[in-house]
Design a protein around this motif. Sequence first.
Motif, PDB file in Angstrom:
ATOM      1  N   UNK A  79      -1.053   1.551  -4.396  1.00  0.00           N
ATOM      2  CA  UNK A  79      -1.213   2.926  -5.110  1.00  0.00           C
ATOM      3  C   UNK A  79      -1.479   3.975  -3.880  1.00  0.00           C
ATOM      4  N   UNK A  80      -2.224   3.773  -3.131  1.00  0.00           N
ATOM      5  CA  UNK A  80      -2.529   4.685  -2.090  1.00  0.00           C
ATOM      6  C   UNK A  80      -1.242   4.866  -1.280  1.00  0.00           C
ATOM      7  N   UNK A 104       8.059   3.393   2.245  1.00  0.00           N
ATOM      8  CA  UNK A 104       6.961   2.452   2.442  1.00  0.00           C
ATOM      9  C   UNK A 104       7.472   1.257   3.078  1.00  0.00           C
ATOM     10  N   UNK A 105       6.442   0.680   4.116  1.00  0.00           N
ATOM     11  CA  UNK A 105       6.585  -0.497   4.751  1.00  0.00           C
ATOM     12  C   UNK A 105       5.390  -1.246   4.440  1.00  0.00           C
ATOM     13  N   UNK A 106       5.821  -2.469   3.976  1.00  0.00           N
ATOM     14  CA  UNK A 106       4.794  -3.406   3.476  1.00  0.00           C
ATOM     15  C   UNK A 106       4.746  -4.575   4.190  1.00  0.00           C
ATOM     16  N   UNK A 108       2.431   3.193   5.329  1.00  0.00           N
ATOM     17  CA  UNK A 108       2.494   1.736   5.985  1.00  0.00           C
ATOM     18  C   UNK A 108       1.112   0.946   5.274  1.00  0.00           C
ATOM     19  N   UNK A 109       1.385  -0.324   4.550  1.00  0.00           N
ATOM     20  CA  UNK A 109       0.317  -1.017   4.000  1.00  0.00           C
ATOM     21  C   UNK A 109       0.237  -2.291   4.806  1.00  0.00           C
ATOM     22  N   UNK A 110      -0.824  -2.704   5.583  1.00  0.00           N
ATOM     23  CA  UNK A 110      -0.432  -3.979   6.431  1.00  0.00           C
ATOM     24  C   UNK A 110      -0.925  -5.027   5.700  1.00  0.00           C
TER      25      UNK A 110
END
Length: 245
Positions: A139-140, A149-151, A76-78
């Motif tokens: 990249x992380x 992946x959730x963006x 998860x990328x906030x």
Amino acid sequence: MSQLIVENIRKSFHKKTVLDDISFTVEDGEFVSLLGPSGSGKSTLFHLIGGLYEPDSGDFYLDGKKITGKRGSISYTPQSPSLFPWRTVLKNIMLGSELFGKPDEQEARVMLEKAGLGGYENAYPHQLSGGMRQRVAFVRSLLSPQSFICLDEPFSALDELTRLEMQKWLLAIWGQNRRSVLFITHSIEEAIFLSDRIIVLSSNPATLKREFKIPFPRPREEDILLTEEFLKWKKEIYQELKVLQ
């Protein structure tokens, strides 16, 4: 394989229903965007997928396994890059793999080169521009062992030109890995440019109103942004969102 099934999700807070019977599927290697009015529960849905809390009813399945209420199943990328200021760029992008006991410094350095961040391995977040910090955060996500992946609006704080450059970079990097992505944005143009499919949510409470399958072939170039077909799709989706306001 990395297929996410969202099945009949309902969630309320303080007796107010936020999500009402949300169901959809993100197929393996698919890039799907969520569009909807502010406050329509898009980030809440991400928190539920990530297991930060549980839905009142309904379930999530990843690759056929039930992940409802389970943390660590997705990457998860906030909206904010959320980098640790005391860790270098290299150490920040290796965080997810470290937590799962699978750090690979060589792979991390290769990914930094692909992201245009070669030479910044030992820099700290405060030494980077906003766009560079977002690259580090993505990249992380790619280096984390999770296949989904959730963006959450990762480019919302960037100016228009930087945002377009980041979108093109994201497509280039994603095209090499093809992980399944669920992407939140308020930008119709961004959603069309990036996505295979767009899901439109209503608000008060959020329900799934419509899906759009985007026909543009990949790889995509910024030239399509000014084509008549692109503008036609933008107008149709805009009209759908306008009705919801």
